[in-house]
Design a protein around this motif. Sequence first.
Motif, PDB file in Angstrom:
ATOM      1  N   ASP A 180      27.790  22.419  50.134  1.00  0.00           N
ATOM      2  CA  ASP A 180      26.508  21.892  50.577  1.00  0.00           C
ATOM      3  C   ASP A 180      26.516  21.780  52.104  1.00  0.00           C
ATOM      4  OD1 ASP A 180      27.378  19.137  51.463  1.00  0.00           O
ATOM      5  OD2 ASP A 180      27.933  19.000  49.354  1.00  0.00           O
ATOM      6  N   LEU A 181      25.321  21.576  52.672  1.00  0.00           N
ATOM      7  CA  LEU A 181      25.169  21.662  54.123  1.00  0.00           C
ATOM      8  C   LEU A 181      26.018  20.630  54.866  1.00  0.00           C
ATOM      9  CD1 LEU A 181      21.321  22.306  54.500  1.00  0.00           C
ATOM     10  CD2 LEU A 181      23.187  23.943  54.776  1.00  0.00           C
ATOM     11  N   SER A 182      26.093  19.403  54.366  1.00  0.00           N
ATOM     12  CA  SER A 182      26.877  18.379  55.063  1.00  0.00           C
ATOM     13  C   SER A 182      28.368  18.703  55.026  1.00  0.00           C
ATOM     14  CB  SER A 182      26.628  17.000  54.453  1.00  0.00           C
ATOM     15  OG  SER A 182      26.997  16.969  53.085  1.00  0.00           O
ATOM     16  N   THR A 183      28.851  19.230  53.884  1.00  0.00           N
ATOM     17  CA  THR A 183      30.259  19.603  53.769  1.00  0.00           C
ATOM     18  C   THR A 183      30.558  20.828  54.616  1.00  0.00           C
ATOM     19  OG1 THR A 183      30.228  18.735  51.508  1.00  0.00           O
ATOM     20  CG2 THR A 183      32.130  20.083  52.138  1.00  0.00           C
ATOM     21  N   GLN A 184      29.596  21.754  54.696  1.00  0.00           N
ATOM     22  CA  GLN A 184      29.762  22.918  55.564  1.00  0.00           C
ATOM     23  C   GLN A 184      30.089  22.488  56.986  1.00  0.00           C
ATOM     24  OE1 GLN A 184      26.500  25.651  55.649  1.00  0.00           O
ATOM     25  NE2 GLN A 184      26.628  26.160  53.469  1.00  0.00           N
ATOM     26  N   ALA A 185      29.344  21.531  57.504  1.00  0.00           N
ATOM     27  CA  ALA A 185      29.536  21.098  58.889  1.00  0.00           C
ATOM     28  C   ALA A 185      30.939  20.529  59.101  1.00  0.00           C
ATOM     29  CB  ALA A 185      28.483  20.060  59.254  1.00  0.00           C
ATOM     30  N   VAL A 186      31.447  19.786  58.125  1.00  0.00           N
ATOM     31  CA  VAL A 186      32.782  19.199  58.234  1.00  0.00           C
ATOM     32  C   VAL A 186      33.841  20.300  58.285  1.00  0.00           C
ATOM     33  CG1 VAL A 186      34.496  17.783  57.051  1.00  0.00           C
ATOM     34  CG2 VAL A 186      32.114  17.046  57.120  1.00  0.00           C
ATOM     35  N   VAL A 187      33.717  21.302  57.399  1.00  0.00           N
ATOM     36  CA  VAL A 187      34.697  22.386  57.350  1.00  0.00           C
ATOM     37  C   VAL A 187      34.624  23.240  58.614  1.00  0.00           C
ATOM     38  CG1 VAL A 187      35.372  24.491  56.117  1.00  0.00           C
ATOM     39  CG2 VAL A 187      34.784  22.421  54.832  1.00  0.00           C
ATOM     40  N   LEU A 188      33.427  23.510  59.100  1.00  0.00           N
ATOM     41  CA  LEU A 188      33.284  24.287  60.329  1.00  0.00           C
ATOM     42  C   LEU A 188      33.902  23.553  61.522  1.00  0.00           C
ATOM     43  CD1 LEU A 188      29.634  25.637  59.908  1.00  0.00           C
ATOM     44  CD2 LEU A 188      31.764  26.921  59.633  1.00  0.00           C
ATOM     45  N   ASP A 189      33.683  22.248  61.596  1.00  0.00           N
ATOM     46  CA  ASP A 189      34.292  21.470  62.684  1.00  0.00           C
ATOM     47  C   ASP A 189      35.820  21.512  62.595  1.00  0.00           C
ATOM     48  OD1 ASP A 189      31.877  20.790  63.791  1.00  0.00           O
ATOM     49  OD2 ASP A 189      31.751  18.834  62.799  1.00  0.00           O
ATOM     50  N   LEU A 190      36.342  21.503  61.376  1.00  0.00           N
ATOM     51  CA  LEU A 190      37.796  21.598  61.192  1.00  0.00           C
ATOM     52  C   LEU A 190      38.308  22.936  61.726  1.00  0.00           C
ATOM     53  CD1 LEU A 190      40.562  20.819  60.031  1.00  0.00           C
ATOM     54  CD2 LEU A 190      39.768  21.688  57.812  1.00  0.00           C
ATOM     55  N   LEU A 191      37.621  24.023  61.410  1.00  0.00           N
ATOM     56  CA  LEU A 191      38.041  25.341  61.891  1.00  0.00           C
ATOM     57  C   LEU A 191      38.013  25.397  63.420  1.00  0.00           C
ATOM     58  CD1 LEU A 191      36.185  27.615  59.306  1.00  0.00           C
ATOM     59  CD2 LEU A 191      38.665  27.350  59.529  1.00  0.00           C
ATOM     60  N   ILE A 192      36.994  24.799  64.019  1.00  0.00           N
ATOM     61  CA  ILE A 192      36.899  24.772  65.482  1.00  0.00           C
ATOM     62  C   ILE A 192      38.053  23.976  66.074  1.00  0.00           C
ATOM     63  CG2 ILE A 192      35.512  23.936  67.421  1.00  0.00           C
ATOM     64  CD1 ILE A 192      33.013  24.545  65.687  1.00  0.00           C
ATOM     65  N   ASP A 193      38.359  22.826  65.481  1.00  0.00           N
ATOM     66  CA  ASP A 193      39.464  21.994  65.983  1.00  0.00           C
ATOM     67  C   ASP A 193      40.794  22.725  65.894  1.00  0.00           C
ATOM     68  OD1 ASP A 193      37.747  19.940  66.570  1.00  0.00           O
ATOM     69  OD2 ASP A 193      38.144  18.815  64.727  1.00  0.00           O
ATOM     70  N   LEU A 194      41.027  23.421  64.779  1.00  0.00           N
ATOM     71  CA  LEU A 194      42.268  24.176  64.613  1.00  0.00           C
ATOM     72  C   LEU A 194      42.370  25.298  65.645  1.00  0.00           C
ATOM     73  CD1 LEU A 194      42.441  24.400  60.715  1.00  0.00           C
ATOM     74  CD2 LEU A 194      43.994  23.110  62.202  1.00  0.00           C
ATOM     75  N   LEU A 209      23.135  33.144  59.746  1.00  0.00           N
ATOM     76  CA  LEU A 209      23.210  33.095  61.207  1.00  0.00           C
ATOM     77  C   LEU A 209      23.229  31.667  61.740  1.00  0.00           C
ATOM     78  CD1 LEU A 209      21.055  36.071  62.516  1.00  0.00           C
ATOM     79  CD2 LEU A 209      23.353  35.469  63.259  1.00  0.00           C
ATOM     80  N   SER A 210      22.733  30.708  60.987  1.00  0.00           N
ATOM     81  CA  SER A 210      22.807  29.324  61.455  1.00  0.00           C
ATOM     82  C   SER A 210      24.253  28.836  61.464  1.00  0.00           C
ATOM     83  CB  SER A 210      21.949  28.416  60.573  1.00  0.00           C
ATOM     84  OG  SER A 210      22.428  28.371  59.241  1.00  0.00           O
TER      85      SER A 210
END
Length: 274
Positions: A180-194, A209-210
């Motif tokens: 879901d959209l809220s979980t997507q944001a958490v996982v994307l932030d994790l990838l950026i941090d890594l 594209l979003s």
Amino acid sequence: MSDLLTIEDLHLRYPARGLRHGPEILKGVSLSIAPGETLGLVGESGSGKTTLGRAVLGLASPTSGNITYKGENITHASKKRRRALAREMQVVFQDPYTSLNPALQISDILAEPLVAQGMKAAEARQRVGGLLDRVGLPANAAERYPREFSGGQRQRVAIARAVALQPRLIVCDEPVSALDLSTQAVVLDLLIDLQRSAGVSYLFITHDLSVVRHVSHRVAVMYRGELVETGPVADVTNTPSHDYTRKLLLAAPTADPDRQRERRQARRALQTAQ
């Protein structure tokens, strides 16, 4: 700075029953990824983006063209060489529900790639706690099974498995599309941090594209096996030059109903103009 990965004029056909040559899936694709960079590879289902990721990982064999990793041509690398490359090139798959073995505890899932690369089992299991901490999961998660976690937590485990060998490149194949959209944001932030902490590069495959706007430095748009547009993420997502890219932008989900209505009207206008 030299590119980490370079793809030059890549063509690929899958064998087809009863045909001498199957349909061409990739049609002269060329792109590059720098160290520490995220390249968003965007396209609808059937565009060839997942096939390109599979070719990079050695899971699909190109018909012609070259894939170069750190100056080495790996287009048709041997199985032995591919096993060695697995230390530096990893993957995060789309579905966290099927990408993890349900019969194994998380500790075994995370230790598995380390043992496969020659580490002793006891040492590998000692590293599990650190891997879980890196992706924001508690140490007691090690003794649990995938079914005991939410979708976002399972994808965190999949990411922990991918980074276990400290790779230089991770192919992320629709890694948040099942969330879901809220979980997507958490996982994307994790990838950026890594990426910031380890300098890893991502080939980030998606239809959205979003999502690309959130995580990528550059964007490559695929349509029917060809790249139709490439460039910095701000340029491609704010002022796209190709009609197909505009369609993808208008198809991106939004929580605002008024904005969604405007996008539907814009898509219809674009289709009418063509």
